[in-house]
Write an enzyme that holds these catalytic residues in place. Structure first.
Site, PDB file in Angstrom:
ATOM      1  N   SER A 183      56.078  12.543  74.729  1.00  0.00           N
ATOM      2  CA  SER A 183      57.274  13.441  75.257  1.00  0.00           C
ATOM      3  C   SER A 183      56.953  14.673  75.906  1.00  0.00           C
ATOM      4  CB  SER A 183      58.511  13.428  74.547  1.00  0.00           C
ATOM      5  OG  SER A 183      58.177  14.154  73.379  1.00  0.00           O
ATOM      6  N   HIS A 211      60.045   7.535  76.847  1.00  0.00           N
ATOM      7  CA  HIS A 211      59.576   7.958  77.988  1.00  0.00           C
ATOM      8  C   HIS A 211      58.766   6.791  78.727  1.00  0.00           C
ATOM      9  CE1 HIS A 211      60.705  12.172  77.527  1.00  0.00           C
ATOM     10  NE2 HIS A 211      60.626  11.904  76.092  1.00  0.00           N
ATOM     11  N   LYS A 242      66.780   8.726  79.353  1.00  0.00           N
ATOM     12  CA  LYS A 242      65.653   9.311  80.366  1.00  0.00           C
ATOM     13  C   LYS A 242      65.776   8.389  81.642  1.00  0.00           C
ATOM     14  CE  LYS A 242      64.027  10.921  76.406  1.00  0.00           C
ATOM     15  NZ  LYS A 242      64.643  12.092  76.014  1.00  0.00           N
TER      16      LYS A 242
HETATM   17  C1  LIG Z   1      59.800  10.088  72.001  1.00  0.00           C
HETATM   18  C2  LIG Z   1      61.519  10.336  72.003  1.00  0.00           C
HETATM   19  N1  LIG Z   1      61.980   9.679  71.198  1.00  0.00           N
HETATM   20  C3  LIG Z   1      63.244   9.655  70.955  1.00  0.00           C
HETATM   21  C4  LIG Z   1      63.973  10.605  71.742  1.00  0.00           C
HETATM   22  C5  LIG Z   1      65.485  10.686  71.378  1.00  0.00           C
HETATM   23  O1  LIG Z   1      66.300  10.244  72.393  1.00  0.00           O
HETATM   24  P1  LIG Z   1      67.689  10.517  72.747  1.00  0.00           P
HETATM   25  O2  LIG Z   1      67.901  11.623  73.781  1.00  0.00           O
HETATM   26  O3  LIG Z   1      68.252   9.285  73.380  1.00  0.00           O
HETATM   27  O4  LIG Z   1      68.487  10.801  71.457  1.00  0.00           O
HETATM   28  C6  LIG Z   1      63.454  11.605  72.767  1.00  0.00           C
HETATM   29  C7  LIG Z   1      64.088  12.337  73.415  1.00  0.00           C
HETATM   30  O5  LIG Z   1      63.820  13.250  73.519  1.00  0.00           O
HETATM   31  C8  LIG Z   1      62.062  11.341  72.644  1.00  0.00           C
HETATM   32  O6  LIG Z   1      61.335  12.014  73.650  1.00  0.00           O
END
Ligand SMILES: Cc1ncc(COP(=O)(O)O)c(C=O)c1O
Length: 405
Positions: A183, A211, A242
């Protein structure tokens, strides 16, 4: 002073940076998320968004959300296990499973919930978790909740992963968890090699494709599809926050695993279902991704163009293989200075500092959307170069603000 207030009275970093005029967080947007946003009444180019396909203002998504509100109201009002399970949630789960190519899926309130619910449900006290050292915070939190034996392997380093796997009891249940697209730095996990090792050492694999979904693989089906390893990846997790332009998360897997999660994952059964408008938005987003495949092409064209422009200006952008482009700055304070100055110059990028990245490896996280124009990318890169020059000149003339930050 009362005990709680006393406890946090010396947490003054944010105030310190506000006073210096370089606090870059919690910027207030007075408009929706798009390639241009309004901050302090001014139009600012947005290069920090996770809306890679630019769908947050798509008329079909907005119409779907409005219709869902008209029919179902504004909230699910309960856990899906009990009273809060709408036909929209069920429809969405079928669509998500089909989209990623798995037999079944279940929807959580957020991607964060999906990880903190799924990981401890899949791996318990006597099991082993192996996670990349640069895993997203929600994977780390999920691993803490699992009470399993936790090992972190070096980032994308298969030797490191294999060394740990070699030491494990062959009969112990082992779950490897990795981001698909990382991310912060936009690099991609070597899923093919991870799966090879998982098969060799009898481990299961969970892929966090927050992502990757929407941009990687054929039709945006994600990182597992990109590697042609959808069947071999045991669990695929994704988020709606996203490319899918809403809020919520999900995991997809075989029927038995999803059935088990639906009845045991605490972050699922003890949390309310996503609002109808969000579920309807994601259903519409999955349709639009199919109907408008050119969006995926456009985000990649923009990514290639931006990387070329950034390289020409001498910016170091690491191993990114996605629309997330890290611009390495180093120090936290310099990163705050750059991000704040850039906003004044009409460009928003995300400042990312420790602990989201390693110490002294702070970055500006520059991310592309399908809807950015070439002219917007040109302007952003030009202003990045201008701001870098200003910040460096000022730093030569006067010492860095405060070494302790
Ligand atoms: C790799 C990854 N996993 C999980 C999440 C969590 O997602 P959410 O925004 O739906 O809570 C994110 C969000 O930043 C992320 O980048």
């Amino acid at each position: 002073m009362k005990t709680l207030q006393q406890r946090f009275s010396d947490f003054t970093q944010p105030q310190f940076f506000k006073e210096k005029g370089i606090y870059p967080f919690y910027q207030v947007l007075q408009s929706g998320q798009d390639t241009e946003v309004i901050i302090n009444g001014r139009k600012i180019l947005m290069f920090g968004s996770n809306s890679y396909l630019g769908l947050t203002n798509h008329p079909k998504l907005k119409e779907a959300a409005r219709k869902a509100i008209d029919k179902y109201g504004t909230g699910a009002s309960g856990s899906r296990l009990m009273n809060g399970n709408l036909d929209l949630h069920e429809e969405l789960e079928l669509k998500l499973a089909e989209f990623v190519g798995k037999p079944a899926a279940t929807v959580f309130s957020t991607g964060f919930h999906a990880n903190i619910g799924t990981i401890p449900a899949l791996a318990g006290r006597n099991d082993v978790l192996l996670i990349d050292e640069k895993s997203h915070a929600s994977i780390i939190e999920g691993s803490r909740l699992a009470f399993s034996k936790l090992f972190k392997f070096k980032h994308n380093n298969m030797e490191s992963l294999e060394k740990i796997l070699q030491r494990m009891d062959p009969d112990q249940f082992k779950l490897i968890v990795t981001d698909g697209v990382f991310s912060m730095e936009g690099d991609v996990a070597p899923l093919d090699k991870i799966i090879e090792l998982a098969e060799k050492y009898n481990a299961a694999v969970m892929l966090d494709d927050a992502h990757g979904m929407g941009i990687m693989g054929e039709g945006g089906k994600g990182t597992a599809s990109h590697f042609g390893l959808t069947d071999e990846t045991d669990v695929i997790m994704g988020t709606f926050s996203k490319s899918l332009a809403s809020i919520g998360g999900f995991v997809a897997s075989d029927f038995n695993t999803i059935n088990y999660l639906k009845h045991t994952a605490r972050a699922l059964i003890f949390s309310a279902g996503i609002p109808p408008a969000s579920a309807a938005t994601v259903i519409a987003a999955l349709d639009v991704i199919k109907e408008e495949p050119e969006r995926i092409e456009r985000v990649w064209t923009n990514t290639r163009y931006a990387k070329k422009c950034l390289a020409e200006e001498g910016f170091e952008t690491g191993n990114s293989a996605s629309p997330i482009v890290p611009i390495f700055v180093g120090e936290n304070v310099k990163t705050y200075e750059m991000a704040s100055l850039l906003t004044k110059h009409g460009v928003y990028v995300n400042p990312v500092v420790h602990p989201a990245v390693e110490k002294d490896k702070a970055i500006l996280r520059f991310s592309l959307m399908a809807t950015h124009t070439k002219e917007q990318i040109d302007r952003a890169v030009e202003q990045l170069a201008v701001c870098r020059k200003i910040v460096e000149n000022v730093r030569i003339k006067k010492p860095v603000l405060d070494e302790k930050y």
